[in-house]
Motif scaffolding. Sequence first.
Motif, mmCIF file in Angstrom:
data_model
loop_
_atom_site.group_PDB
_atom_site.id
_atom_site.type_symbol
_atom_site.label_atom_id
_atom_site.label_comp_id
_atom_site.label_asym_id
_atom_site.label_seq_id
_atom_site.Cartn_x
_atom_site.Cartn_y
_atom_site.Cartn_z
ATOM 1 N N VAL A 261 37.998 21.395 88.903
ATOM 2 C CA VAL A 261 37.270 20.545 87.948
ATOM 3 C C VAL A 261 36.994 19.253 88.702
ATOM 4 C CG1 VAL A 261 37.307 19.328 85.744
ATOM 5 C CG2 VAL A 261 38.412 21.575 85.932
ATOM 6 N N PRO A 262 35.810 19.115 89.257
ATOM 7 C CA PRO A 262 35.538 17.993 90.160
ATOM 8 C C PRO A 262 35.902 16.634 89.571
ATOM 9 C CG PRO A 262 33.724 19.559 90.198
ATOM 10 C CD PRO A 262 34.645 20.005 89.102
ATOM 11 N N HIS A 263 36.472 15.801 90.427
ATOM 12 C CA HIS A 263 36.856 14.446 90.034
ATOM 13 C C HIS A 263 35.704 13.706 89.350
ATOM 14 C CE1 HIS A 263 38.461 10.398 90.186
ATOM 15 N NE2 HIS A 263 37.492 10.011 90.993
ATOM 16 N N ALA A 264 34.499 13.988 89.767
ATOM 17 C CA ALA A 264 33.323 13.319 89.185
ATOM 18 C C ALA A 264 33.199 13.579 87.688
ATOM 19 C CB ALA A 264 32.056 13.777 89.894
ATOM 20 N N MET A 265 33.662 14.740 87.218
ATOM 21 C CA MET A 265 33.591 15.032 85.782
ATOM 22 C C MET A 265 34.493 14.090 84.987
ATOM 23 S SD MET A 265 33.330 19.110 85.147
ATOM 24 C CE MET A 265 32.067 20.139 85.910
ATOM 25 N N THR A 266 35.727 13.909 85.467
ATOM 26 C CA THR A 266 36.652 12.995 84.791
ATOM 27 C C THR A 266 36.114 11.570 84.824
ATOM 28 O OG1 THR A 266 38.512 14.406 85.432
ATOM 29 C CG2 THR A 266 39.031 12.185 84.699
ATOM 30 N N LYS A 267 35.536 11.203 85.938
ATOM 31 C CA LYS A 267 34.958 9.857 86.068
ATOM 32 C C LYS A 267 33.807 9.665 85.089
ATOM 33 C CE LYS A 267 33.474 6.631 89.670
ATOM 34 N NZ LYS A 267 33.167 6.483 91.119
ATOM 35 N N THR A 268 32.993 10.703 84.908
ATOM 36 C CA THR A 268 31.880 10.634 83.951
ATOM 37 C C THR A 268 32.395 10.442 82.529
ATOM 38 O OG1 THR A 268 30.449 12.004 85.333
ATOM 39 C CG2 THR A 268 29.927 11.924 82.994
ATOM 40 N N LEU A 269 33.454 11.151 82.173
ATOM 41 C CA LEU A 269 34.049 11.011 80.841
ATOM 42 C C LEU A 269 34.595 9.594 80.644
ATOM 43 C CD1 LEU A 269 35.919 14.427 80.649
ATOM 44 C CD2 LEU A 269 34.047 13.719 79.151
ATOM 45 N N TYR A 270 35.255 9.084 81.667
ATOM 46 C CA TYR A 270 35.789 7.719 81.600
ATOM 47 C C TYR A 270 34.673 6.705 81.371
ATOM 48 C CZ TYR A 270 37.765 3.288 83.204
ATOM 49 O OH TYR A 270 38.144 1.965 83.296
ATOM 50 N N GLN A 271 33.603 6.835 82.120
ATOM 51 C CA GLN A 271 32.496 5.884 82.019
ATOM 52 C C GLN A 271 31.805 5.946 80.661
ATOM 53 O OE1 GLN A 271 30.308 7.147 85.489
ATOM 54 N NE2 GLN A 271 31.320 5.686 86.848
ATOM 55 N N ALA A 272 31.830 7.122 80.024
ATOM 56 C CA ALA A 272 31.163 7.286 78.726
ATOM 57 C C ALA A 272 32.009 6.790 77.561
ATOM 58 C CB ALA A 272 30.816 8.760 78.516
ATOM 59 N N THR A 273 33.286 6.522 77.814
ATOM 60 C CA THR A 273 34.216 6.142 76.749
ATOM 61 C C THR A 273 34.073 4.672 76.384
ATOM 62 O OG1 THR A 273 35.801 7.804 77.512
ATOM 63 C CG2 THR A 273 36.648 6.055 76.098
ATOM 64 N N LYS A 274 33.949 4.410 75.085
ATOM 65 C CA LYS A 274 33.836 3.035 74.598
ATOM 66 C C LYS A 274 35.164 2.521 74.051
ATOM 67 C CE LYS A 274 28.951 3.679 73.473
ATOM 68 N NZ LYS A 274 27.928 3.736 72.386
ATOM 69 N N ALA A 275 36.081 3.417 73.771
ATOM 70 C CA ALA A 275 37.406 3.038 73.273
ATOM 71 C C ALA A 275 38.226 2.413 74.405
ATOM 72 C CB ALA A 275 38.117 4.268 72.719
ATOM 73 N N PRO A 276 39.360 1.756 74.079
ATOM 74 C CA PRO A 276 40.253 1.273 75.140
ATOM 75 C C PRO A 276 40.612 2.414 76.087
ATOM 76 C CG PRO A 276 40.943 0.416 73.014
ATOM 77 C CD PRO A 276 39.855 1.408 72.737
ATOM 78 N N LYS A 277 40.568 2.166 77.391
ATOM 79 C CA LYS A 277 40.706 3.271 78.334
ATOM 80 C C LYS A 277 41.360 2.832 79.633
ATOM 81 C CE LYS A 277 35.941 2.438 79.886
ATOM 82 N NZ LYS A 277 34.580 3.012 80.025
ATOM 83 N N LYS A 278 41.834 3.842 80.365
ATOM 84 C CA LYS A 278 42.423 3.626 81.685
ATOM 85 C C LYS A 278 42.117 4.841 82.534
ATOM 86 C CE LYS A 278 46.811 2.656 84.056
ATOM 87 N NZ LYS A 278 48.241 2.337 83.865
ATOM 88 N N MET A 279 41.936 4.630 83.833
ATOM 89 C CA MET A 279 41.668 5.729 84.759
ATOM 90 C C MET A 279 42.690 5.685 85.891
ATOM 91 S SD MET A 279 39.428 8.230 85.532
ATOM 92 C CE MET A 279 39.169 9.275 86.967
ATOM 93 N N LEU A 280 43.380 6.807 86.097
ATOM 94 C CA LEU A 280 44.297 6.944 87.225
ATOM 95 C C LEU A 280 43.744 8.003 88.170
ATOM 96 C CD1 LEU A 280 46.990 6.524 88.748
ATOM 97 C CD2 LEU A 280 47.982 8.288 87.257
ATOM 98 N N THR A 281 43.406 7.597 89.378
ATOM 99 C CA THR A 281 42.947 8.530 90.410
ATOM 100 C C THR A 281 44.009 8.621 91.493
ATOM 101 O OG1 THR A 281 40.614 7.963 90.017
ATOM 102 C CG2 THR A 281 41.151 9.043 92.095
ATOM 103 N N VAL A 282 44.475 9.838 91.753
ATOM 104 C CA VAL A 282 45.493 10.052 92.784
ATOM 105 C C VAL A 282 44.806 10.605 94.024
ATOM 106 C CG1 VAL A 282 47.602 11.266 93.407
ATOM 107 C CG2 VAL A 282 47.298 10.389 91.073
ATOM 108 N N LYS A 283 44.797 9.822 95.069
ATOM 109 C CA LYS A 283 44.105 10.192 96.298
ATOM 110 C C LYS A 283 44.725 11.441 96.927
ATOM 111 C CE LYS A 283 42.416 8.221 100.648
ATOM 112 N NZ LYS A 283 42.396 7.022 101.525
ATOM 113 N N GLY A 284 43.869 12.402 97.231
ATOM 114 C CA GLY A 284 44.322 13.615 97.904
ATOM 115 C C GLY A 284 44.896 14.684 97.001
ATOM 116 N N ALA A 285 45.035 14.395 95.717
ATOM 117 C CA ALA A 285 45.596 15.380 94.790
ATOM 118 C C ALA A 285 44.541 16.415 94.418
ATOM 119 C CB ALA A 285 46.123 14.696 93.538
ATOM 120 N N LYS A 286 44.967 17.678 94.376
ATOM 121 C CA LYS A 286 44.077 18.754 93.959
ATOM 122 C C LYS A 286 44.155 18.916 92.452
ATOM 123 C CE LYS A 286 44.311 21.091 98.421
ATOM 124 N NZ LYS A 286 44.610 22.361 99.152
ATOM 125 N N HIS A 287 43.596 20.004 91.938
ATOM 126 C CA HIS A 287 43.494 20.194 90.494
ATOM 127 C C HIS A 287 44.870 20.150 89.828
ATOM 128 C CE1 HIS A 287 41.674 21.258 86.759
ATOM 129 N NE2 HIS A 287 42.349 22.386 86.658
#
Length: 311
Positions: A261-287
């Motif tokens: 599930v490409p990281h870009a999909m999660t990033k797209t969901l994060y960017q579309a969210t208007k509610a309070p939000k947080k994004m954690l990206t773990v470098k090098g982690a697979k699915h």
Amino acid sequence: MKKLLCVAGILILLIVIGLFGAGLYFYNVAIVPGQKSFISENTTLKRSDPLYSEKKWFQDVPKKIWFETSATGNLRLDADYIKAAKPTTKTAIIAHGYMGSKEQMGQYAALFHDLGYNVLLPDSRGQGASQGKVIGYGWLDRLDYIKWAKQVVQKNGQNSQIVLFGISMGASGMTMASGESSLPSQVKAFVVDSPFTTADAEISHQATTLYHLPRFPLVPITSAITKVRAGYSFKEADALAQVKKNKTPIMFISGSADTFVPHAMTKTLYQATKAPKKMLTVKGAKHVGSFSKEPERYRNSIQTFLAHYIH
């Protein structure tokens, strides 16, 4: 001329039959529960596992069985319930991924239990011990998660504070649930690890990466078959549209090396969210590998996020 038209007609018919047959094949691969060649079945617990202690704890801890009836289809759904070490109003509902089960979610159950939560781990319809003949890709499951949340309120009290957590398809289903008006007010936050934007986008991605096939025409054909047989289309299973309606705080987690599930999909969901939000990206982690890759950061990030909304 008539002979030419007849031959052309037969060729078109054969093509249609062939495409329909291919659609049925991919329907069985994607939607019908069963062993999948692209999913590892190795569940042996090894001491070398960075999350060994969490998984071992889950194997040994006493559990109660809860049941629920699916929001559609009158199916019996199964869940494990683990009470917190000390009395609390906090409960985490934990959703597994595609063709998973509650037994595979021990490390996440341990994480939330260590944070002082009661833990409820449902098996999604058609998977684990729950009834069902189709996989819902989160769309059918989203309403089931809401029913589980309401059962928590019924059993644990109106002052319940609930967090909805999921990985992969379970994360997508939780994200889809976030946009529903029937969501109980006791749901205070979401934490979603590696969700896809839509079933259409994810299945199209898998068609390309696993089978080296273009999206058209097989994905639309398989989607149409799914609509008739399972009751939903791939485009209906839309976490992106749902999260745009969400008003509840939500934390997104994704590995930068996720190709399933490409990281870009999660990033797209994060960017579309208007509610309070947080994004954690773990470098090098697979699915869904972020917890194993950086256990302390994963745990601390969730704890810090939830501390703002659940007390």
